[in-house]
Scaffold this motif. Structure first.
Motif, short mmCIF file in Angstrom:
data_model
loop_
_atom_site.label_atom_id
_atom_site.label_comp_id
_atom_site.label_asym_id
_atom_site.label_seq_id
_atom_site.Cartn_x
_atom_site.Cartn_y
_atom_site.Cartn_z
N GLU A 12 0.82 -1.22 0.00
CA GLU A 12 0.00 0.00 0.00
C GLU A 12 0.85 1.26 0.00
OE1 GLU A 12 -2.54 -0.50 3.34
OE2 GLU A 12 -3.93 -1.84 2.29
N ARG A 13 1.94 1.25 0.78
CA ARG A 13 2.79 2.44 0.83
C ARG A 13 3.54 2.66 -0.48
NH1 ARG A 13 6.20 1.16 6.17
NH2 ARG A 13 6.11 -0.89 5.19
N PHE A 14 3.84 1.57 -1.17
CA PHE A 14 4.59 1.67 -2.42
C PHE A 14 3.69 2.07 -3.59
CE2 PHE A 14 7.04 -0.13 -6.03
CZ PHE A 14 8.26 0.51 -5.79
N GLY A 15 2.42 1.69 -3.50
CA GLY A 15 1.45 2.10 -4.52
C GLY A 15 1.20 1.07 -5.60
N GLU A 16 1.98 0.01 -5.64
CA GLU A 16 1.84 -1.06 -6.61
C GLU A 16 2.58 -2.27 -6.05
OE1 GLU A 16 4.66 -0.74 -10.13
OE2 GLU A 16 4.67 1.34 -9.41
N PRO A 17 2.30 -3.48 -6.54
CA PRO A 17 3.01 -4.66 -6.04
C PRO A 17 4.52 -4.52 -6.22
CG PRO A 17 1.09 -5.33 -7.29
CD PRO A 17 1.25 -3.86 -7.51
N VAL A 93 14.24 -17.43 4.26
CA VAL A 93 13.16 -16.48 3.99
C VAL A 93 13.75 -15.13 3.59
CG1 VAL A 93 11.29 -15.17 5.07
CG2 VAL A 93 11.53 -17.62 5.53
N ILE A 94 13.25 -14.59 2.50
CA ILE A 94 13.69 -13.28 2.03
C ILE A 94 12.48 -12.51 1.51
CG2 ILE A 94 14.34 -14.34 -0.18
CD1 ILE A 94 16.02 -11.21 1.28
N SER A 95 12.34 -11.28 1.96
CA SER A 95 11.24 -10.44 1.51
C SER A 95 11.54 -9.88 0.12
CB SER A 95 11.03 -9.29 2.50
OG SER A 95 10.07 -8.38 2.02
N VAL A 96 10.52 -9.83 -0.72
CA VAL A 96 10.72 -9.38 -2.09
C VAL A 96 11.10 -7.90 -2.17
CG1 VAL A 96 8.37 -8.58 -2.68
CG2 VAL A 96 9.76 -9.72 -4.42
N ASP A 97 10.84 -7.14 -1.09
CA ASP A 97 11.22 -5.72 -1.12
C ASP A 97 12.64 -5.49 -0.63
OD1 ASP A 97 10.91 -6.07 1.59
OD2 ASP A 97 9.29 -4.62 1.84
N THR A 98 13.45 -6.56 -0.65
CA THR A 98 14.88 -6.47 -0.35
C THR A 98 15.66 -6.93 -1.57
OG1 THR A 98 14.24 -7.20 1.87
CG2 THR A 98 16.58 -6.92 1.48
N PRO A 99 15.51 -6.25 -2.70
CA PRO A 99 16.03 -6.77 -3.97
C PRO A 99 17.54 -6.70 -4.14
CG PRO A 99 15.14 -4.57 -4.31
CD PRO A 99 14.81 -4.95 -2.89
N LEU A 100 18.23 -6.02 -3.21
CA LEU A 100 19.68 -5.89 -3.35
C LEU A 100 20.44 -6.85 -2.44
CD1 LEU A 100 19.85 -2.02 -3.69
CD2 LEU A 100 20.04 -3.73 -5.49
N ILE A 101 19.74 -7.87 -1.95
CA ILE A 101 20.39 -8.93 -1.19
C ILE A 101 21.54 -9.51 -2.01
CG2 ILE A 101 18.81 -10.70 -2.06
CD1 ILE A 101 20.21 -10.61 1.51
N ASN A 185 14.88 -2.47 3.10
CA ASN A 185 13.56 -2.64 2.52
C ASN A 185 13.21 -1.43 1.67
OD1 ASN A 185 13.04 -3.94 5.56
ND2 ASN A 185 12.32 -5.15 3.86
N ILE A 186 12.60 -1.66 0.54
CA ILE A 186 12.09 -0.57 -0.29
C ILE A 186 10.60 -0.48 -0.05
CG2 ILE A 186 11.76 0.24 -2.65
CD1 ILE A 186 14.42 -1.07 -3.37
N ASN A 187 10.20 0.50 0.74
CA ASN A 187 8.81 0.63 1.15
C ASN A 187 8.05 1.69 0.36
OD1 ASN A 187 8.83 -1.32 3.27
ND2 ASN A 187 10.01 0.11 4.51
N TYR A 188 8.77 2.69 -0.13
CA TYR A 188 8.14 3.80 -0.84
C TYR A 188 8.83 4.01 -2.19
CZ TYR A 188 6.35 4.94 3.83
OH TYR A 188 5.74 4.88 5.07
N GLN A 189 8.13 4.66 -3.10
CA GLN A 189 8.73 4.97 -4.39
C GLN A 189 10.00 5.79 -4.25
OE1 GLN A 189 8.01 4.02 -7.48
NE2 GLN A 189 6.07 2.96 -7.16
N GLN A 190 10.01 6.70 -3.25
CA GLN A 190 11.22 7.51 -3.05
C GLN A 190 12.40 6.67 -2.56
OE1 GLN A 190 8.17 8.18 -1.75
NE2 GLN A 190 8.31 9.13 0.30
N ASP A 191 12.11 5.57 -1.86
CA ASP A 191 13.19 4.65 -1.47
C ASP A 191 13.83 4.05 -2.71
OD1 ASP A 191 12.52 5.07 1.19
OD2 ASP A 191 11.29 3.26 1.33
N LEU A 192 13.00 3.67 -3.67
CA LEU A 192 13.51 3.10 -4.91
C LEU A 192 14.31 4.14 -5.70
CD1 LEU A 192 13.71 0.82 -6.95
CD2 LEU A 192 11.44 1.45 -7.82
N ASP A 193 13.82 5.35 -5.76
CA ASP A 193 14.53 6.42 -6.45
C ASP A 193 15.90 6.65 -5.82
OD1 ASP A 193 12.35 6.75 -8.12
OD2 ASP A 193 11.51 8.42 -6.96
N SER A 194 15.94 6.64 -4.49
CA SER A 194 17.20 6.85 -3.77
C SER A 194 18.20 5.73 -4.05
CB SER A 194 16.93 6.94 -2.27
OG SER A 194 18.12 7.05 -1.54
#
Length: 201
Positions: A12-17, A93-101, A185-194
């Motif tokens: 929800e915070r990210f705005g898309e899956p 176990v790895i969360s999908v919002d940790t893509p730089l593992i 974790n990448i929780n927001y779009q701005q996290d991804l941008d950063s």
């Protein structure tokens, strides 16, 4: 030993899956699969998700959360996958919002788990940042299954409800000599941008 990619959150915070967001033209889930595959540690890599987005993945095998535990967070995904693959020695176990593992991080954590598995009868080994455990980058023994089941039938679906009631130990993220964002974790779009800006430097 199998790896479970937790990709059933609402984002929800990210705005898309988040699973389908991209870094360097790779979707998060694809990026994580590639890293896990290169470790040569896992006989199977499984995606745990929900029925709403399952058809968007170009991958197999996928486990959908059991209907009885629908919308109960990461524990539902871990438990449903453990039930689908009950004969494994360990579950990573790895969360999908940790893509730089990184491969290095996974290998170090596995060594840490194995070193403590017999002497300390360790049930969960994961990373921690300071004093805060990161239970969504962790190895879980099969013994955790029943405790997870109990948590899912309670009113507390938190991962803390599980690891605080089992033998757990945590490796500090600073032990991994990699750029500090590898576990973020990448929780927001701005996290991804950063993150993208840091990768470009």
């Amino acid at each position: 030993m199998i790896a479970i990619i937790l990709a059933g959150g609402r984002s929800e915070r990210f705005g898309e899956p988040k699973a389908f967001a991209e870094i360097d033209s790779q979707m998060f889930y694809q990026r994580i699969i590639n890293v896990l595959d290169r470790t040569n540690m896992f006989n199977k890599i499984v995606i745990s998700t929900n029925e709403k987005i399952v058809d968007q993945f170009n991958y197999d095998p996928i486990v959908i959360d059991q209907s009885i535990h629908k919308d109960k967070g990461p524990l539902a995904g871990i438990y449903s996958t453990m039930c689908a693959f009950p004969n494994e020695e360990l579950y990573f176990v790895i969360s999908v919002d940790t893509p730089l593992i990184t491969q290095k991080a996974i290998s170090h954590l596995y060594q840490f788990m194995v070193e403590h598995l017999i002497d300390d009868q360790l049930d969960i080994a994961g990373f921690k940042e300071g004093q805060y455990p990161i239970p969504t980058i962790a190895f879980y023994s099969p013994r955790t299954k029943e405790v997870i089941k109990q948590a899912l039938t309670s009113n507390d679906y938190s991962l803390k409800n599980v690891y605080s009631n089992m033998r757990s130990d945590w490796l500090d993220v600073d032990e991994i000599n990699s750029p500090e964002y590898w576990y973020k974790n990448i929780n927001y779009q701005q996290d991804l941008d950063s993150i993208k800006q840091k990768l470009e430097k």
